[in-house]
Scaffold this motif. Structure first.
Motif, PDB file in Angstrom:
ATOM      1  N   PRO A  19      42.078 133.858  -0.841  1.00  0.00           N
ATOM      2  CA  PRO A  19      41.529 134.378   0.422  1.00  0.00           C
ATOM      3  C   PRO A  19      40.003 134.320   0.475  1.00  0.00           C
ATOM      4  CG  PRO A  19      43.267 135.814  -0.388  1.00  0.00           C
ATOM      5  CD  PRO A  19      42.977 134.836  -1.480  1.00  0.00           C
ATOM      6  N   ALA A  20      39.334 134.592  -0.652  1.00  0.00           N
ATOM      7  CA  ALA A  20      37.875 134.542  -0.680  1.00  0.00           C
ATOM      8  C   ALA A  20      37.380 133.109  -0.525  1.00  0.00           C
ATOM      9  CB  ALA A  20      37.343 135.139  -1.977  1.00  0.00           C
ATOM     10  N   VAL A  21      38.078 132.160  -1.152  1.00  0.00           N
ATOM     11  CA  VAL A  21      37.711 130.745  -1.005  1.00  0.00           C
ATOM     12  C   VAL A  21      37.831 130.332   0.456  1.00  0.00           C
ATOM     13  CG1 VAL A  21      38.329 128.380  -1.626  1.00  0.00           C
ATOM     14  CG2 VAL A  21      38.381 130.170  -3.366  1.00  0.00           C
ATOM     15  N   THR A  22      38.934 130.710   1.080  1.00  0.00           N
ATOM     16  CA  THR A  22      39.137 130.379   2.498  1.00  0.00           C
ATOM     17  C   THR A  22      38.049 131.005   3.353  1.00  0.00           C
ATOM     18  OG1 THR A  22      41.539 130.249   2.167  1.00  0.00           O
ATOM     19  CG2 THR A  22      40.752 130.514   4.426  1.00  0.00           C
ATOM     20  N   GLY A  23      37.688 132.252   3.053  1.00  0.00           N
ATOM     21  CA  GLY A  23      36.637 132.919   3.818  1.00  0.00           C
ATOM     22  C   GLY A  23      35.311 132.192   3.712  1.00  0.00           C
ATOM     23  N   LEU A  24      34.963 131.740   2.515  1.00  0.00           N
ATOM     24  CA  LEU A  24      33.713 131.001   2.328  1.00  0.00           C
ATOM     25  C   LEU A  24      33.738 129.679   3.096  1.00  0.00           C
ATOM     26  CD1 LEU A  24      33.170 131.704  -1.471  1.00  0.00           C
ATOM     27  CD2 LEU A  24      31.592 132.362   0.357  1.00  0.00           C
ATOM     28  N   VAL A  25      34.892 129.001   3.122  1.00  0.00           N
ATOM     29  CA  VAL A  25      35.004 127.747   3.878  1.00  0.00           C
ATOM     30  C   VAL A  25      34.869 128.022   5.371  1.00  0.00           C
ATOM     31  CG1 VAL A  25      36.533 125.836   4.479  1.00  0.00           C
ATOM     32  CG2 VAL A  25      36.375 126.599   2.108  1.00  0.00           C
ATOM     33  N   VAL A  26      35.499 129.091   5.852  1.00  0.00           N
ATOM     34  CA  VAL A  26      35.376 129.470   7.264  1.00  0.00           C
ATOM     35  C   VAL A  26      33.913 129.725   7.610  1.00  0.00           C
ATOM     36  CG1 VAL A  26      35.866 131.316   8.926  1.00  0.00           C
ATOM     37  CG2 VAL A  26      37.720 130.347   7.563  1.00  0.00           C
ATOM     38  N   ALA A  27      33.200 130.421   6.720  1.00  0.00           N
ATOM     39  CA  ALA A  27      31.779 130.703   6.965  1.00  0.00           C
ATOM     40  C   ALA A  27      30.970 129.413   7.047  1.00  0.00           C
ATOM     41  CB  ALA A  27      31.227 131.607   5.871  1.00  0.00           C
ATOM     42  N   LEU A  28      31.247 128.458   6.161  1.00  0.00           N
ATOM     43  CA  LEU A  28      30.545 127.178   6.205  1.00  0.00           C
ATOM     44  C   LEU A  28      30.831 126.442   7.505  1.00  0.00           C
ATOM     45  CD1 LEU A  28      31.029 125.946   2.526  1.00  0.00           C
ATOM     46  CD2 LEU A  28      28.829 126.295   3.665  1.00  0.00           C
ATOM     47  N   LEU A  29      32.071 126.496   7.966  1.00  0.00           N
ATOM     48  CA  LEU A  29      32.438 125.817   9.220  1.00  0.00           C
ATOM     49  C   LEU A  29      31.737 126.453  10.415  1.00  0.00           C
ATOM     50  CD1 LEU A  29      36.283 125.258   8.727  1.00  0.00           C
ATOM     51  CD2 LEU A  29      34.450 123.553   8.583  1.00  0.00           C
ATOM     52  N   CYS A  30      31.507 127.759  10.334  1.00  0.00           N
ATOM     53  CA  CYS A  30      30.884 128.487  11.451  1.00  0.00           C
ATOM     54  C   CYS A  30      29.381 128.647  11.283  1.00  0.00           C
ATOM     55  CB  CYS A  30      31.521 129.877  11.588  1.00  0.00           C
ATOM     56  SG  CYS A  30      33.275 129.864  11.958  1.00  0.00           S
ATOM     57  N   ARG A  31      28.820 128.055  10.225  1.00  0.00           N
ATOM     58  CA  ARG A  31      27.399 128.224   9.912  1.00  0.00           C
ATOM     59  C   ARG A  31      27.029 129.706   9.783  1.00  0.00           C
ATOM     60  NH1 ARG A  31      27.350 123.568  13.252  1.00  0.00           N
ATOM     61  NH2 ARG A  31      26.198 121.835  12.297  1.00  0.00           N
ATOM     62  N   GLY A  32      27.905 130.451   9.123  1.00  0.00           N
ATOM     63  CA  GLY A  32      27.682 131.880   8.951  1.00  0.00           C
ATOM     64  C   GLY A  32      27.412 132.228   7.499  1.00  0.00           C
ATOM     65  N   HIS A  33      27.258 133.529   7.242  1.00  0.00           N
ATOM     66  CA  HIS A  33      26.956 134.024   5.902  1.00  0.00           C
ATOM     67  C   HIS A  33      28.005 135.047   5.492  1.00  0.00           C
ATOM     68  CE1 HIS A  33      23.121 132.022   6.447  1.00  0.00           C
ATOM     69  NE2 HIS A  33      22.986 132.664   7.595  1.00  0.00           N
ATOM     70  N   VAL A  34      28.103 135.292   4.190  1.00  0.00           N
ATOM     71  CA  VAL A  34      29.203 136.098   3.664  1.00  0.00           C
ATOM     72  C   VAL A  34      28.666 137.207   2.764  1.00  0.00           C
ATOM     73  CG1 VAL A  34      31.270 136.062   2.224  1.00  0.00           C
ATOM     74  CG2 VAL A  34      30.800 134.153   3.753  1.00  0.00           C
ATOM     75  N   LEU A  35      29.231 138.402   2.944  1.00  0.00           N
ATOM     76  CA  LEU A  35      28.957 139.535   2.055  1.00  0.00           C
ATOM     77  C   LEU A  35      30.194 139.728   1.188  1.00  0.00           C
ATOM     78  CD1 LEU A  35      27.052 141.868   1.272  1.00  0.00           C
ATOM     79  CD2 LEU A  35      28.169 143.252   3.032  1.00  0.00           C
ATOM     80  N   LEU A  36      30.031 139.563  -0.122  1.00  0.00           N
ATOM     81  CA  LEU A  36      31.128 139.704  -1.076  1.00  0.00           C
ATOM     82  C   LEU A  36      31.043 141.076  -1.733  1.00  0.00           C
ATOM     83  CD1 LEU A  36      30.776 136.221  -2.832  1.00  0.00           C
ATOM     84  CD2 LEU A  36      32.512 136.839  -1.157  1.00  0.00           C
ATOM     85  N   GLU A  37      32.095 141.860  -1.593  1.00  0.00           N
ATOM     86  CA  GLU A  37      32.093 143.200  -2.174  1.00  0.00           C
ATOM     87  C   GLU A  37      33.200 143.319  -3.208  1.00  0.00           C
ATOM     88  OE1 GLU A  37      31.090 147.076   0.013  1.00  0.00           O
ATOM     89  OE2 GLU A  37      33.277 147.119  -0.130  1.00  0.00           O
ATOM     90  N   GLY A  38      32.827 143.727  -4.409  1.00  0.00           N
ATOM     91  CA  GLY A  38      33.804 143.890  -5.473  1.00  0.00           C
ATOM     92  C   GLY A  38      33.144 144.484  -6.694  1.00  0.00           C
ATOM     93  N   VAL A  39      33.939 145.090  -7.552  1.00  0.00           N
ATOM     94  CA  VAL A  39      33.393 145.699  -8.766  1.00  0.00           C
ATOM     95  C   VAL A  39      32.883 144.595  -9.684  1.00  0.00           C
ATOM     96  CG1 VAL A  39      34.939 147.681  -8.602  1.00  0.00           C
ATOM     97  CG2 VAL A  39      35.653 145.676  -9.910  1.00  0.00           C
ATOM     98  N   PRO A  40      32.005 144.919 -10.633  1.00  0.00           N
ATOM     99  CA  PRO A  40      31.514 143.893 -11.556  1.00  0.00           C
ATOM    100  C   PRO A  40      32.657 143.251 -12.346  1.00  0.00           C
ATOM    101  CG  PRO A  40      30.165 145.879 -11.695  1.00  0.00           C
ATOM    102  CD  PRO A  40      31.349 146.229 -10.854  1.00  0.00           C
ATOM    103  N   GLY A  41      32.520 141.949 -12.576  1.00  0.00           N
ATOM    104  CA  GLY A  41      33.472 141.272 -13.436  1.00  0.00           C
ATOM    105  C   GLY A  41      34.672 140.657 -12.751  1.00  0.00           C
TER     106      GLY A  41
END
Length: 329
Positions: free
Chosen positions: A37-59
């Motif tokens: 899902p995160a990979v797909t989200g990053l591809v969607v952002a690239l297609l839309c010329r947008g930026h992504v905020l990734l939230e998750g615990v370390p590691g």
């Protein structure tokens, strides 16, 4: 399927680009386990010329994910570790005096790249956080009155830790709104974690993606062709109204002090079109809107303190709205 033919029956560059972008999942999976899902989200952002905020615990491989994406797309990537003493010029670049020529010359900062990993962006003061605003919105950096364009494509992937807030500076609403998507990176399932440890036991080195077998499977030309096709994806008046109704419902929710702005509605429409194209259609359906509603809207709303104390989350509010807003037929 013939890689030159897409699921909607179209032939040519669009189908080839889709096949190349679909191959990203397989390629990135050589380095990152269980984060489709995160990979797909990053591809969607690239297609839309947008930026992504990734939230998750370390590691949970947030940094590795961005590096693997850049490697599979053959794009330049740079990483900035955001700290309390980081200055705006450390991100954008600055004028440096050259003693040989007795003139000032501009030295580019790490923002001059294709994929900028802004690691722990909420650990730096607002002054430095805001240095990214012009880059994210205008895709340029202005130093000493001179605008300097950034490379194309350009994507900021910023990370933040959701559980450790001591010594952090929460992102202001104006900057959160600049992120097209907010993706949550969960802890892996038991089997995925076993796979991760098995890879490491077999000699996997996350700092050497080439040795892991990650190879370029797409490039800027594929992104250009894909973006052109996404721009032609049909959106019916009923779908447009559906997007508007969802966003207006957030402004009327008793659990929220801040609803989704028109910029957020535009973002949801754009991500829905990109998702429709990735799934092989040249038109948007309500399920496309539902699929992208959470990552596109969750960071654009603000909970009331009393709702937050009761355990209400932005995701639960948006899910409730999706369940109640009439779906077009």
């Amino acid at each position: 399927m013939d890689p030159t033919t897409d699921n909607a029956g179209n032939t040519g560059d669009a189908g080839t680009a889709r096949a190349s972008l679909e191959a990203l999942r397989t390629e990135i999976a050589k380095a990152v386990v269980g984060q489709d899902p995160a990979v797909t989200g990053l591809v969607v952002a690239l297609l839309c010329r947008g930026h992504v905020l990734l939230e998750g615990v370390p590691g949970v491989a947030k940094t590795l994910l961005v590096r693997a994406l850049a490697s599979a797309l053959e794009l330049d990537t740079k990483r900035v570790q955001f700290t309390p003493d980081l200055m705006p010029s450390d991100v954008t670049g600055s004028l440096v005096y050259d003693t040989r020529t007795a003139e000032f010359s501009f030295q580019e900062g790490p923002v001059f790249t294709n994929l900028l990993l802004a690691d722990e962006i909420n650990r730096t003061p607002p002054k430095t956080q805001s240095s990214l605003l012009e880059a994210m919105e205008e895709r340029q950096v202005t130093v000493d009155g001179t605008p300097r364009p950034l490379p194309e494509p350009f994507l900021v992937a910023a990370t933040q830790n959701p559980v450790e807030y001591e010594g952090t500076y929460p992102l202001p609403e104006a900057q959160l709104d600049r992120f097209l998507l907010k993706l949550t990176i969960p802890l892996p399932s038991r089997q995925d974690e076993i796979d991760v440890l098995t890879r490491h036991a077999s000699g996997f080195n996350p700092r050497d993606l080439r040795a892991a077998g990650v190879r370029p499977v797409a490039g800027p030309a594929d992104l250009d062709a894909a973006r052109a096709s996404v721009a032609k994806t049909t959106v019916s008046p009923e779908i447009t109204a559906y997007v508007v109704d969802i966003c207006r419902a957030t402004r009327e929710s008793p659990s929220l002090t801040l609803g989704v702005s028109p910029r957020g509605a535009t973002a949801l429409l754009a991500t829905s079109r990109a998702w429709a194209w990735l799934t092989g259609r040249d038109y948007v359906i309500p399920d496309d809107v539902k699929a992208l509603a959470l990552p596109t809207l969750r960071h654009r709303v603000q909970l009331r303190p009393e709702a937050e104390m009761e355990g209400v989350t932005a995701d639960s509010v948006i899910n409730a709205i999706l369940a109640h807003v009439p779906v077009p037929r």
